[in-house]
Scaffold this active site. Structure first.
Site, mmCIF file in Angstrom:
data_model
loop_
_atom_site.group_PDB
_atom_site.id
_atom_site.type_symbol
_atom_site.label_atom_id
_atom_site.label_comp_id
_atom_site.label_asym_id
_atom_site.label_seq_id
_atom_site.Cartn_x
_atom_site.Cartn_y
_atom_site.Cartn_z
ATOM 1 N N SER A 288 0.825 -1.202 0.000
ATOM 2 C CA SER A 288 0.000 0.000 0.000
ATOM 3 C C SER A 288 0.868 1.264 0.000
ATOM 4 O O SER A 288 1.666 1.473 -0.908
ATOM 5 C CB SER A 288 -0.961 -0.039 1.199
ATOM 6 O OG SER A 288 -1.988 0.905 1.062
ATOM 7 N N ASP B 38 -9.546 -5.322 -4.535
ATOM 8 C CA ASP B 38 -8.964 -4.323 -3.635
ATOM 9 C C ASP B 38 -9.875 -3.102 -3.607
ATOM 10 O O ASP B 38 -10.024 -2.408 -4.619
ATOM 11 C CB ASP B 38 -7.565 -3.945 -4.126
ATOM 12 C CG ASP B 38 -6.772 -3.130 -3.120
ATOM 13 O OD1 ASP B 38 -7.372 -2.273 -2.441
ATOM 14 O OD2 ASP B 38 -5.554 -3.341 -3.011
ATOM 15 N N HIS C 22 -7.476 -5.789 -0.267
ATOM 16 C CA HIS C 22 -6.286 -4.960 -0.077
ATOM 17 C C HIS C 22 -5.310 -5.591 0.913
ATOM 18 O O HIS C 22 -4.104 -5.622 0.677
ATOM 19 C CB HIS C 22 -6.711 -3.570 0.414
ATOM 20 C CG HIS C 22 -5.600 -2.584 0.498
ATOM 21 N ND1 HIS C 22 -4.855 -2.200 -0.594
ATOM 22 C CD2 HIS C 22 -5.092 -1.885 1.566
ATOM 23 C CE1 HIS C 22 -3.943 -1.317 -0.225
ATOM 24 N NE2 HIS C 22 -4.065 -1.114 1.074
#
Length: 276
Positions: free
Chosen positions: A97, A227, A256
């Site tokens: 991320s 995601d 995610h």
């Protein structure tokens, strides 16, 4: 565990496990978490004989709650301070991320010989925010919502995010892990509200296009197709097109936070890429 002091006096906390002569793997966590988010991966790669290192980004976890420096350039400079202090050479850098953005900027600027490979998992590059040049991005209102959550009731927001979109626990039939939710909240609340607030702009508005073009080392780009935080279509496929030596691996229906929900799949795949 140890600390490194950067040029502006910030103390960066890090974990460093495994043989000093082992091939180093450096893990970069997502927003608003800490090095603890990598416990599963660190133990897995430690058992494979690697030297595993993970740090808390400034303002996050156990690092200094600084008033300044909550931007990608400074995050990358902090990583440089860490890797210089530990004299890491030929390291593999893995980012999830926001940490994937941090890896991208660091690797693009790293000194020769410092990096051998990189792995971007559910990562924010090339650019999350919707602009004229990036029409598939997310509108600014999405990120304003994150900011409102941090400023208004951070404690509740840090329950709502992992309970819902982060791990895909809002999907029908999802196997909810209360432990993952609680641990996400614990890590988030360790950090500073100002750091978390300002980091939202850093991960959403930073354009990594030129960084990706400059990276020469092999890069694995891993992304879940479900995601809900960093949507697949405007991230992983575009990132791979910009890389000189990128490999895209898509995970159908994965969320995610797939490193935590499906480590039994992700860890061996990352290991295979490192060994390839």
């Amino acid at each position: 565990m140890g600390t490194v002091t950067t040029g502006d006096g910030t103390t960066i906390f890090y974990k460093d496990w495994g043989p000093r002569d082992g091939e180093p793997i450096v893990f970069h966590h997502g927003w608003p978490l800490s090095a603890d988010d990598w416990d599963n991966q660190m133990l897995f790669f430690l058992a494979q004989g690697y030297r595993v290192i993970a740090h808390d980004r400034r303002g996050h976890g156990r690092s200094t709650q600084t008033a300044t420096g909550h931007d990608m350039d400074t995050y990358a400079a902090d990583v440089t301070a860490l890797t210089d202090a530990l004299d890491l050479r030929g390291a593999v850098h893995i980012g999830h991320s926001t940490g994937g953005g941090e890896v991208t900027r660091y690797v693009a600027r790293a000194k020769p010989g410092r990096v051998s490979k990189a792995v971007l998992v559910g990562a924010v590059p090339p650019l999350m925010l919707k602009t004229e040049a990036n029409p598939g991005g997310l509108p600014v209102e999405v990120f304003d919502g994150f900011r409102e959550g941090v400023a208004g009731n951070r404690a509740q927001s840090f329950i709502d995010i992992p309970s819902g979109p982060f791990y895909g626990f809002n999907r029908p039939g999802a196997q909810v892990s209360q432990g993952l939710i609680d641990n996400w909240w614990r890590q988030g609340m360790m950090g500073a509200a100002n750091a978390h607030y300002e980091c939202i702009a850093a991960f959403s508005e930073t354009d990594f296009t030129e960084d990706l073009k400059q990276i020469d080392v092999p890069v694995l780009v891993a992304h879940g197709t479900d995601d809900q935080v960093v949507p697949y279509d405007d991230s992983a496929p575009l990132t791979v097109k910009l890389l000189k030596n990128g490999t895209l691996k898509s995970y159908e229906g994965y969320p995610h936070g797939m490193l935590s929900t499906h480590p039994e799949v992700l860890n061996p795949d990352i290991l295979a890429f490192i060994r390839s």
